[in-house]
Design a protein around this motif. Sequence first.
Motif, PDB file in Angstrom:
ATOM      1  N   TYR A  40       0.832  -1.198   0.000  1.00  0.00           N
ATOM      2  CA  TYR A  40       0.000   0.000   0.000  1.00  0.00           C
ATOM      3  C   TYR A  40       0.871   1.254   0.000  1.00  0.00           C
ATOM      4  O   TYR A  40       0.568   2.243  -0.671  1.00  0.00           O
ATOM      5  N   VAL A  41       1.941   1.209   0.777  1.00  0.00           N
ATOM      6  CA  VAL A  41       2.873   2.338   0.861  1.00  0.00           C
ATOM      7  C   VAL A  41       3.483   2.605  -0.515  1.00  0.00           C
ATOM      8  O   VAL A  41       3.582   3.761  -0.959  1.00  0.00           O
ATOM      9  N   CYS A  42       3.894   1.544  -1.201  1.00  0.00           N
ATOM     10  CA  CYS A  42       4.481   1.696  -2.542  1.00  0.00           C
ATOM     11  C   CYS A  42       3.495   2.352  -3.496  1.00  0.00           C
ATOM     12  O   CYS A  42       3.846   3.269  -4.249  1.00  0.00           O
ATOM     13  N   MET A  43       2.261   1.880  -3.466  1.00  0.00           N
ATOM     14  CA  MET A  43       1.248   2.384  -4.380  1.00  0.00           C
ATOM     15  C   MET A  43       0.895   3.839  -4.083  1.00  0.00           C
ATOM     16  O   MET A  43       0.813   4.684  -4.986  1.00  0.00           O
ATOM     17  N   LEU A  44       0.693   4.171  -2.797  1.00  0.00           N
ATOM     18  CA  LEU A  44       0.285   5.523  -2.437  1.00  0.00           C
ATOM     19  C   LEU A  44       1.407   6.524  -2.667  1.00  0.00           C
ATOM     20  O   LEU A  44       1.167   7.645  -3.148  1.00  0.00           O
ATOM     21  N   ALA A  45       2.633   6.143  -2.339  1.00  0.00           N
ATOM     22  CA  ALA A  45       3.767   7.049  -2.545  1.00  0.00           C
ATOM     23  C   ALA A  45       3.981   7.315  -4.032  1.00  0.00           C
ATOM     24  O   ALA A  45       4.216   8.457  -4.443  1.00  0.00           O
ATOM     25  N   ALA A  46       3.886   6.272  -4.848  1.00  0.00           N
ATOM     26  CA  ALA A  46       4.071   6.447  -6.293  1.00  0.00           C
ATOM     27  C   ALA A  46       2.968   7.316  -6.891  1.00  0.00           C
ATOM     28  O   ALA A  46       3.220   8.160  -7.755  1.00  0.00           O
ATOM     29  N   PHE A  47       1.741   7.111  -6.426  1.00  0.00           N
ATOM     30  CA  PHE A  47       0.640   7.954  -6.901  1.00  0.00           C
ATOM     31  C   PHE A  47       0.918   9.428  -6.607  1.00  0.00           C
ATOM     32  O   PHE A  47       0.746  10.303  -7.467  1.00  0.00           O
ATOM     33  N   GLY A  48       1.366   9.726  -5.376  1.00  0.00           N
ATOM     34  CA  GLY A  48       1.601  11.106  -4.997  1.00  0.00           C
ATOM     35  C   GLY A  48       2.739  11.751  -5.762  1.00  0.00           C
ATOM     36  O   GLY A  48       2.638  12.901  -6.214  1.00  0.00           O
ATOM     37  N   VAL A  49       3.823  10.996  -5.935  1.00  0.00           N
ATOM     38  CA  VAL A  49       4.993  11.537  -6.634  1.00  0.00           C
ATOM     39  C   VAL A  49       4.640  11.902  -8.076  1.00  0.00           C
ATOM     40  O   VAL A  49       5.113  12.914  -8.607  1.00  0.00           O
ATOM     41  N   CYS A  50       3.803  11.091  -8.722  1.00  0.00           N
ATOM     42  CA  CYS A  50       3.494  11.294 -10.138  1.00  0.00           C
ATOM     43  C   CYS A  50       2.175  12.035 -10.367  1.00  0.00           C
ATOM     44  O   CYS A  50       1.738  12.143 -11.513  1.00  0.00           O
ATOM     45  N   SER A  51       1.531  12.518  -9.298  1.00  0.00           N
ATOM     46  CA  SER A  51       0.238  13.180  -9.443  1.00  0.00           C
ATOM     47  C   SER A  51       0.409  14.698  -9.468  1.00  0.00           C
ATOM     48  O   SER A  51       0.758  15.299  -8.450  1.00  0.00           O
ATOM     49  N   PRO A  52       0.171  15.353 -10.599  1.00  0.00           N
ATOM     50  CA  PRO A  52       0.240  16.819 -10.639  1.00  0.00           C
ATOM     51  C   PRO A  52      -0.742  17.467  -9.671  1.00  0.00           C
ATOM     52  O   PRO A  52      -0.472  18.530  -9.114  1.00  0.00           O
ATOM     53  N   GLU A  53      -1.881  16.789  -9.446  1.00  0.00           N
ATOM     54  CA  GLU A  53      -2.898  17.339  -8.561  1.00  0.00           C
ATOM     55  C   GLU A  53      -2.403  17.448  -7.126  1.00  0.00           C
ATOM     56  O   GLU A  53      -2.695  18.419  -6.419  1.00  0.00           O
ATOM     57  N   LEU A  54      -1.642  16.454  -6.684  1.00  0.00           N
ATOM     58  CA  LEU A  54      -1.108  16.504  -5.323  1.00  0.00           C
ATOM     59  C   LEU A  54      -0.102  17.633  -5.171  1.00  0.00           C
ATOM     60  O   LEU A  54      -0.130  18.393  -4.193  1.00  0.00           O
ATOM     61  N   TRP A  55       0.781  17.756  -6.138  1.00  0.00           N
ATOM     62  CA  TRP A  55       1.776  18.830  -6.052  1.00  0.00           C
ATOM     63  C   TRP A  55       1.109  20.191  -6.191  1.00  0.00           C
ATOM     64  O   TRP A  55       1.550  21.171  -5.573  1.00  0.00           O
ATOM     65  N   MET A  56       0.036  20.273  -6.981  1.00  0.00           N
ATOM     66  CA  MET A  56      -0.683  21.534  -7.104  1.00  0.00           C
ATOM     67  C   MET A  56      -1.329  21.908  -5.777  1.00  0.00           C
ATOM     68  O   MET A  56      -1.364  23.087  -5.391  1.00  0.00           O
ATOM     69  N   THR A  57      -1.825  20.896  -5.061  1.00  0.00           N
ATOM     70  CA  THR A  57      -2.396  21.152  -3.737  1.00  0.00           C
ATOM     71  C   THR A  57      -1.343  21.719  -2.790  1.00  0.00           C
ATOM     72  O   THR A  57      -1.588  22.711  -2.099  1.00  0.00           O
ATOM     73  N   LEU A  58      -0.169  21.093  -2.785  1.00  0.00           N
ATOM     74  CA  LEU A  58       0.906  21.550  -1.905  1.00  0.00           C
ATOM     75  C   LEU A  58       1.358  22.956  -2.272  1.00  0.00           C
ATOM     76  O   LEU A  58       1.490  23.830  -1.404  1.00  0.00           O
ATOM     77  N   PHE A  59       1.572  23.175  -3.546  1.00  0.00           N
ATOM     78  CA  PHE A  59       2.122  24.465  -3.947  1.00  0.00           C
ATOM     79  C   PHE A  59       1.071  25.576  -3.927  1.00  0.00           C
ATOM     80  O   PHE A  59       1.429  26.754  -3.884  1.00  0.00           O
ATOM     81  N   LYS A  60      -0.184  25.200  -3.941  1.00  0.00           N
ATOM     82  CA  LYS A  60      -1.204  26.218  -3.735  1.00  0.00           C
ATOM     83  C   LYS A  60      -1.192  26.688  -2.288  1.00  0.00           C
ATOM     84  O   LYS A  60      -1.403  27.868  -2.000  1.00  0.00           O
ATOM     85  N   TRP A  61      -0.959  25.749  -1.363  1.00  0.00           N
ATOM     86  CA  TRP A  61      -0.800  26.144   0.034  1.00  0.00           C
ATOM     87  C   TRP A  61       0.412  27.058   0.206  1.00  0.00           C
ATOM     88  O   TRP A  61       0.391  27.985   1.011  1.00  0.00           O
ATOM     89  N   LEU A  62       1.483  26.771  -0.556  1.00  0.00           N
ATOM     90  CA  LEU A  62       2.698  27.576  -0.470  1.00  0.00           C
ATOM     91  C   LEU A  62       2.648  28.809  -1.367  1.00  0.00           C
ATOM     92  O   LEU A  62       3.641  29.537  -1.480  1.00  0.00           O
TER      93      LEU A  62
END
Length: 704
Positions: free
Chosen positions: A493-515
């Motif tokens: 599960y850790v492998c799958m969730l971490a890989a999803f986050g690293v390759c998801s533009p939406e996740l990084w957009m969420t982070l950088f919108k906060w920043l």
Amino acid sequence: MAEEEGPTVELRQRRKLKSSENKESAKEEKIRDTPMPERAPKHVLFQRFAKIFIGCLAAVTSGMMYALYLSAYHERKFWFSNRQELEREITFQGDSAIYYSYYKDMLKAPSFERGVYELTHNNKTVSLKTINAVQQMSLYPELIASVLYQATGSNEIIEPVYFYIGIVFGLQGIYVTALFVTSWLMSGTWLAGMLTVAWFIINRVDTTRIEYSIPLRENWALPYFACQIAALTGYLKSNLNTYGERFCYLLMSASTYTFMMMWEYSHYLLFLQAISLFLLDSFSLEQSEKVHEVYKIYIFSLFLGYLLQFENSALLVSPLLSLVVALMLAKCLQLNVKKGTFIAKIMKVINFYLVCTLTVTLNIIMKMFVPHKENGHMLKFLEVKFGLNMTKNFTMNWLLCQESLQAPSQDFFLRLTQSSLLPFYVLVLIICFLSMMQVIFRRINGKSLKETIALEDGRIGGRPEIIYHVIHTILLGSLAMVIEGLKYLWTPYVCMLAAFGVCSPELWMTLFKWLRLRTVHPVLLFFPRLMTELMELQEFYDPDTVELMTWIKRQAPVAAVFAGSPQLMGAIKLCTGWMVTSLPLYNDDDLLKRNENIYQIYSKRSAEDIYKILTSYKANYLIVEDAICNEVGTMRGCRVKDLLDIANGHVVCEEGDKLTYSKYGRFCHEVKINYSPYVNYFTRVYWNRSYFVYKINTVISFQS
């Protein structure tokens, strides 16, 4: 935009003049919120098709390559093709040997029906005991494998052992493919699936036990659970079309039932999943109807499993059934209150309390009226594990000393950190969790959310499938932090969730919108180094065990019954077919008691006591293992002989492990010296560097 949509809405109202005002206003509001569908250009359709085709090809190729890799690694590790059949079989150790032995028994049976009957009325495995091996040991994988082996004509082209392990390796390929697809569905890019596979293989020591115990039930079951999670992920997506939703529902139904049939502990894992879906539903994320459809799948699978598993009462008293029934009852009692109001919030709290109370009450009632043997030793183990109780019981203390049942070591976290998996997982989990809480608080405050979340919104926590995975991984991770053996459920599960986050533009957009940053271009270059493992030449060399099995097959009578450690008894059952006194299985109270009694051969008991124990199980031969008798180097207080001394009162822990007086020496040492009274009860008939075999005398002649 609103002015452009005005005429369209007005036209549709004129076509629906005969509708009631409520329906008319509802449709009008829906039309305003829903954008007009537009036909995609041909080049866009081609790009989508190419993306899906390449992704599917990469997913299937990853699974096939992983299966081939496992096969090659297994061959290099054991030199499997160059071994004799007996040497191959001793590579299956412990409970793995028991499972494979029944596969052999099915192939030897004159017909499938006769083979099933002999397994369900088995009196040739454990002395003085007739067991339903299919139900008690979940032998459905072996039944299926034996049918496929004979029905496909594979008996003419491949040996049984290769067919068996080939199926398991193939399932591991499906496991990897399902993780690939899940990460792909969550991130929108198949590159996330490739990263998932890479992390899974590099952290293989912590993601799977396939290398050490091929026939384990989890190796047969978890691939189906991974398929179920992939189907559930697609099913929860908000933008899924009708055909995709039906396909996901059917796949989820089939994989849920198959998973439940393959593993006796599967309903506990589905219980955690049901809790995750219940919390998802409680957060009012517009997935209530879909979640209740999943509950129906649980009910159907439990009912069908109960019927086809010989009326398995464990499924009726399972917490999964109690929770799902409670959720169904709570839904019937729900009032239709307008969302966002104060009363609606109060009703949510009451509903949550009602579900929890009903679940516990129903489970207690079911256990009162349904006869069951629901692993009572597991509850006792958990009490001792969490310090709620103290015991000197050998079985409980022996279980506590097993490495897989202890808390994870620092090496586990160090390995995950060195592969860069853990840091990325923690980062992704924190971002998704905070975004999820942000969405929930907006809901609580009555703020409306968009049905379709765009990339620029930066709200990854508003997606139902993400919320489900965040809750589920937290639950699994909490258990893995207590019991290391559960890491094999959590780390993939850790492998799958971490890989999803690293390759998801939406996740990084969420982070950088906060920043308060506008764009981000995450790049990860990651290449697994696996060829070194395939280049290493390893060898499995155990001549003492081979000699022991050869002696038993040549010298021991066919009706002989052997006694010894459960792990060795499993190997004897597989390699020779002789009857044994105990088995390396820990889901039955009677077998656990047998194991404890047979282990007394390594305690400070008299020859007469040991003789009475062994003859009570009709044992003819006793095997003493030097590795247990002279055990050193394990965790302090966790050696078998130490646990026996504590259980028998031959050591006082409160006084610095000071041994109390015992007029008897340790049996496994004393019996080797060949003096009275030991020679009166036991006659040594075979020995090598690791094993000492004694015939248990039927007529006792006392010598002076």
